[in-house]
Design a protein around this motif. Structure first.
Motif, PDB file in Angstrom:
ATOM      1  N   LEU A  18      39.478  41.184  50.170  1.00  0.00           N
ATOM      2  CA  LEU A  18      39.563  40.128  51.188  1.00  0.00           C
ATOM      3  C   LEU A  18      38.386  40.186  52.151  1.00  0.00           C
ATOM      4  CD1 LEU A  18      43.358  39.994  52.069  1.00  0.00           C
ATOM      5  CD2 LEU A  18      41.960  38.148  51.172  1.00  0.00           C
ATOM      6  N   LEU A  19      37.974  41.378  52.531  1.00  0.00           N
ATOM      7  CA  LEU A  19      36.828  41.510  53.434  1.00  0.00           C
ATOM      8  C   LEU A  19      35.529  41.066  52.773  1.00  0.00           C
ATOM      9  CD1 LEU A  19      37.542  44.925  55.181  1.00  0.00           C
ATOM     10  CD2 LEU A  19      37.555  42.656  56.230  1.00  0.00           C
ATOM     11  N   ILE A  20      35.373  41.387  51.505  1.00  0.00           N
ATOM     12  CA  ILE A  20      34.127  41.048  50.811  1.00  0.00           C
ATOM     13  C   ILE A  20      34.034  39.549  50.560  1.00  0.00           C
ATOM     14  CG2 ILE A  20      32.872  41.307  48.624  1.00  0.00           C
ATOM     15  CD1 ILE A  20      33.857  44.197  48.547  1.00  0.00           C
ATOM     16  N   PHE A  21      35.075  38.971  49.975  1.00  0.00           N
ATOM     17  CA  PHE A  21      35.008  37.573  49.555  1.00  0.00           C
ATOM     18  C   PHE A  21      35.533  36.599  50.599  1.00  0.00           C
ATOM     19  CE2 PHE A  21      35.177  39.850  45.489  1.00  0.00           C
ATOM     20  CZ  PHE A  21      33.995  39.397  44.947  1.00  0.00           C
ATOM     21  N   GLY A  22      36.407  37.039  51.445  1.00  0.00           N
ATOM     22  CA  GLY A  22      36.998  36.141  52.431  1.00  0.00           C
ATOM     23  C   GLY A  22      38.179  35.396  51.840  1.00  0.00           C
ATOM     24  N   ALA A  23      39.136  35.076  52.661  1.00  0.00           N
ATOM     25  CA  ALA A  23      40.366  34.440  52.187  1.00  0.00           C
ATOM     26  C   ALA A  23      40.119  33.032  51.650  1.00  0.00           C
ATOM     27  CB  ALA A  23      41.392  34.399  53.315  1.00  0.00           C
ATOM     28  N   ALA A  24      39.124  32.346  52.177  1.00  0.00           N
ATOM     29  CA  ALA A  24      38.870  30.963  51.749  1.00  0.00           C
ATOM     30  C   ALA A  24      38.289  30.910  50.336  1.00  0.00           C
ATOM     31  CB  ALA A  24      37.919  30.294  52.722  1.00  0.00           C
ATOM     32  N   LYS A  25      37.536  31.937  49.928  1.00  0.00           N
ATOM     33  CA  LYS A  25      36.873  31.903  48.630  1.00  0.00           C
ATOM     34  C   LYS A  25      37.731  32.467  47.505  1.00  0.00           C
ATOM     35  CE  LYS A  25      32.200  32.045  50.384  1.00  0.00           C
ATOM     36  NZ  LYS A  25      30.909  32.702  50.327  1.00  0.00           N
ATOM     37  N   LEU A  26      38.808  33.159  47.815  1.00  0.00           N
ATOM     38  CA  LEU A  26      39.626  33.777  46.773  1.00  0.00           C
ATOM     39  C   LEU A  26      40.246  32.776  45.799  1.00  0.00           C
ATOM     40  CD1 LEU A  26      41.337  36.809  48.483  1.00  0.00           C
ATOM     41  CD2 LEU A  26      39.518  36.797  46.799  1.00  0.00           C
ATOM     42  N   PRO A  27      40.807  31.651  46.239  1.00  0.00           N
ATOM     43  CA  PRO A  27      41.352  30.699  45.257  1.00  0.00           C
ATOM     44  C   PRO A  27      40.287  30.154  44.304  1.00  0.00           C
ATOM     45  CG  PRO A  27      42.229  30.217  47.419  1.00  0.00           C
ATOM     46  CD  PRO A  27      41.152  31.250  47.597  1.00  0.00           C
ATOM     47  N   ALA A  28      39.108  29.877  44.827  1.00  0.00           N
ATOM     48  CA  ALA A  28      38.028  29.384  43.963  1.00  0.00           C
ATOM     49  C   ALA A  28      37.585  30.464  42.987  1.00  0.00           C
ATOM     50  CB  ALA A  28      36.854  28.920  44.810  1.00  0.00           C
ATOM     51  N   LEU A  29      37.546  31.701  43.442  1.00  0.00           N
ATOM     52  CA  LEU A  29      37.176  32.815  42.583  1.00  0.00           C
ATOM     53  C   LEU A  29      38.196  32.987  41.461  1.00  0.00           C
ATOM     54  CD1 LEU A  29      35.285  35.270  42.134  1.00  0.00           C
ATOM     55  CD2 LEU A  29      36.848  36.571  43.575  1.00  0.00           C
ATOM     56  N   ALA A  30      39.468  32.941  41.793  1.00  0.00           N
ATOM     57  CA  ALA A  30      40.517  33.070  40.787  1.00  0.00           C
ATOM     58  C   ALA A  30      40.476  31.904  39.798  1.00  0.00           C
ATOM     59  CB  ALA A  30      41.886  33.141  41.461  1.00  0.00           C
ATOM     60  N   ARG A  31      40.218  30.711  40.281  1.00  0.00           N
ATOM     61  CA  ARG A  31      40.134  29.533  39.423  1.00  0.00           C
ATOM     62  C   ARG A  31      38.980  29.660  38.428  1.00  0.00           C
ATOM     63  NH1 ARG A  31      39.311  25.958  43.192  1.00  0.00           N
ATOM     64  NH2 ARG A  31      41.463  26.081  43.864  1.00  0.00           N
ATOM     65  N   SER A  32      37.829  30.123  38.910  1.00  0.00           N
ATOM     66  CA  SER A  32      36.669  30.252  38.030  1.00  0.00           C
ATOM     67  C   SER A  32      36.869  31.361  36.998  1.00  0.00           C
ATOM     68  CB  SER A  32      35.401  30.500  38.840  1.00  0.00           C
ATOM     69  OG  SER A  32      35.457  31.754  39.476  1.00  0.00           O
ATOM     70  N   VAL A  33      37.540  32.439  37.386  1.00  0.00           N
ATOM     71  CA  VAL A  33      37.838  33.502  36.419  1.00  0.00           C
ATOM     72  C   VAL A  33      38.800  32.984  35.356  1.00  0.00           C
ATOM     73  CG1 VAL A  33      38.980  35.741  36.132  1.00  0.00           C
ATOM     74  CG2 VAL A  33      37.346  35.408  37.979  1.00  0.00           C
ATOM     75  N   GLY A  34      39.806  32.235  35.757  1.00  0.00           N
ATOM     76  CA  GLY A  34      40.746  31.661  34.800  1.00  0.00           C
ATOM     77  C   GLY A  34      40.077  30.686  33.853  1.00  0.00           C
ATOM     78  N   GLN A  35      39.184  29.875  34.370  1.00  0.00           N
ATOM     79  CA  GLN A  35      38.463  28.916  33.537  1.00  0.00           C
ATOM     80  C   GLN A  35      37.554  29.652  32.554  1.00  0.00           C
ATOM     81  OE1 GLN A  35      35.925  26.259  35.716  1.00  0.00           O
ATOM     82  NE2 GLN A  35      35.858  24.770  34.072  1.00  0.00           N
ATOM     83  N   SER A  36      36.913  30.704  32.999  1.00  0.00           N
ATOM     84  CA  SER A  36      36.060  31.490  32.113  1.00  0.00           C
ATOM     85  C   SER A  36      36.874  32.131  30.997  1.00  0.00           C
ATOM     86  CB  SER A  36      35.325  32.569  32.902  1.00  0.00           C
ATOM     87  OG  SER A  36      34.496  31.995  33.864  1.00  0.00           O
ATOM     88  N   MET A  37      38.047  32.632  31.323  1.00  0.00           N
ATOM     89  CA  MET A  37      38.909  33.231  30.304  1.00  0.00           C
ATOM     90  C   MET A  37      39.355  32.191  29.289  1.00  0.00           C
ATOM     91  SD  MET A  37      39.009  36.416  30.730  1.00  0.00           S
ATOM     92  CE  MET A  37      40.299  36.773  29.576  1.00  0.00           C
ATOM     93  N   ARG A  38      39.669  30.984  29.753  1.00  0.00           N
ATOM     94  CA  ARG A  38      40.071  29.906  28.858  1.00  0.00           C
ATOM     95  C   ARG A  38      38.944  29.556  27.887  1.00  0.00           C
ATOM     96  NH1 ARG A  38      41.134  26.172  32.648  1.00  0.00           N
ATOM     97  NH2 ARG A  38      42.535  27.541  33.753  1.00  0.00           N
ATOM     98  N   ILE A  39      37.733  29.460  28.411  1.00  0.00           N
ATOM     99  CA  ILE A  39      36.567  29.145  27.571  1.00  0.00           C
ATOM    100  C   ILE A  39      36.339  30.258  26.555  1.00  0.00           C
ATOM    101  CG2 ILE A  39      34.049  28.890  27.603  1.00  0.00           C
ATOM    102  CD1 ILE A  39      34.410  27.459  30.324  1.00  0.00           C
ATOM    103  N   LEU A  40      36.465  31.502  26.982  1.00  0.00           N
ATOM    104  CA  LEU A  40      36.273  32.634  26.084  1.00  0.00           C
ATOM    105  C   LEU A  40      37.298  32.621  24.952  1.00  0.00           C
ATOM    106  CD1 LEU A  40      34.788  35.307  25.498  1.00  0.00           C
ATOM    107  CD2 LEU A  40      36.505  36.426  26.915  1.00  0.00           C
ATOM    108  N   LYS A  41      38.553  32.349  25.267  1.00  0.00           N
ATOM    109  CA  LYS A  41      39.590  32.277  24.232  1.00  0.00           C
ATOM    110  C   LYS A  41      39.307  31.156  23.244  1.00  0.00           C
ATOM    111  CE  LYS A  41      43.512  34.078  26.831  1.00  0.00           C
ATOM    112  NZ  LYS A  41      44.827  33.750  27.393  1.00  0.00           N
TER     113      LYS A  41
END
Length: 71
Positions: A18-41
């Motif tokens: 939370l300190l590194i990324f900030g609370a505002a950026k966490l949902p976008a970070l999680a969304r991009s990781v999920g999208q990357s996993m979907r593309i990889l699959k």
């Protein structure tokens, strides 16, 4: 490796994230990781199906077909 992790360790790690990324950026970070996993699959399934099709397309040579080819 993670056998000694307790609840307190997880909370500390979460706090550091939370300190590194900030609370505002966490949902976008999680969304991009999920999208990357979907593309990889999707890509992995595509490669797997293409490999299976190429194996099926190449018919194995039999002894009878080799004998006909020799004559």
């Amino acid at each position: 490796m993670f056998q000694n992790l307790t609840g307190w360790h997880a909370l500390i790690i979460l706090g550091v994230i939370l300190l590194i990324f900030g609370a505002a950026k966490l949902p976008a970070l999680a969304r991009s990781v999920g999208q990357s996993m979907r593309i990889l699959k999707t890509e992995a399934r595509t490669v797997e199906s293409e490999a299976a099709q190429s194996v099926d397309a190449v018919a194995p040579r039999t002894v009878a077909s080799e004998a006909r080819a020799d004559t």
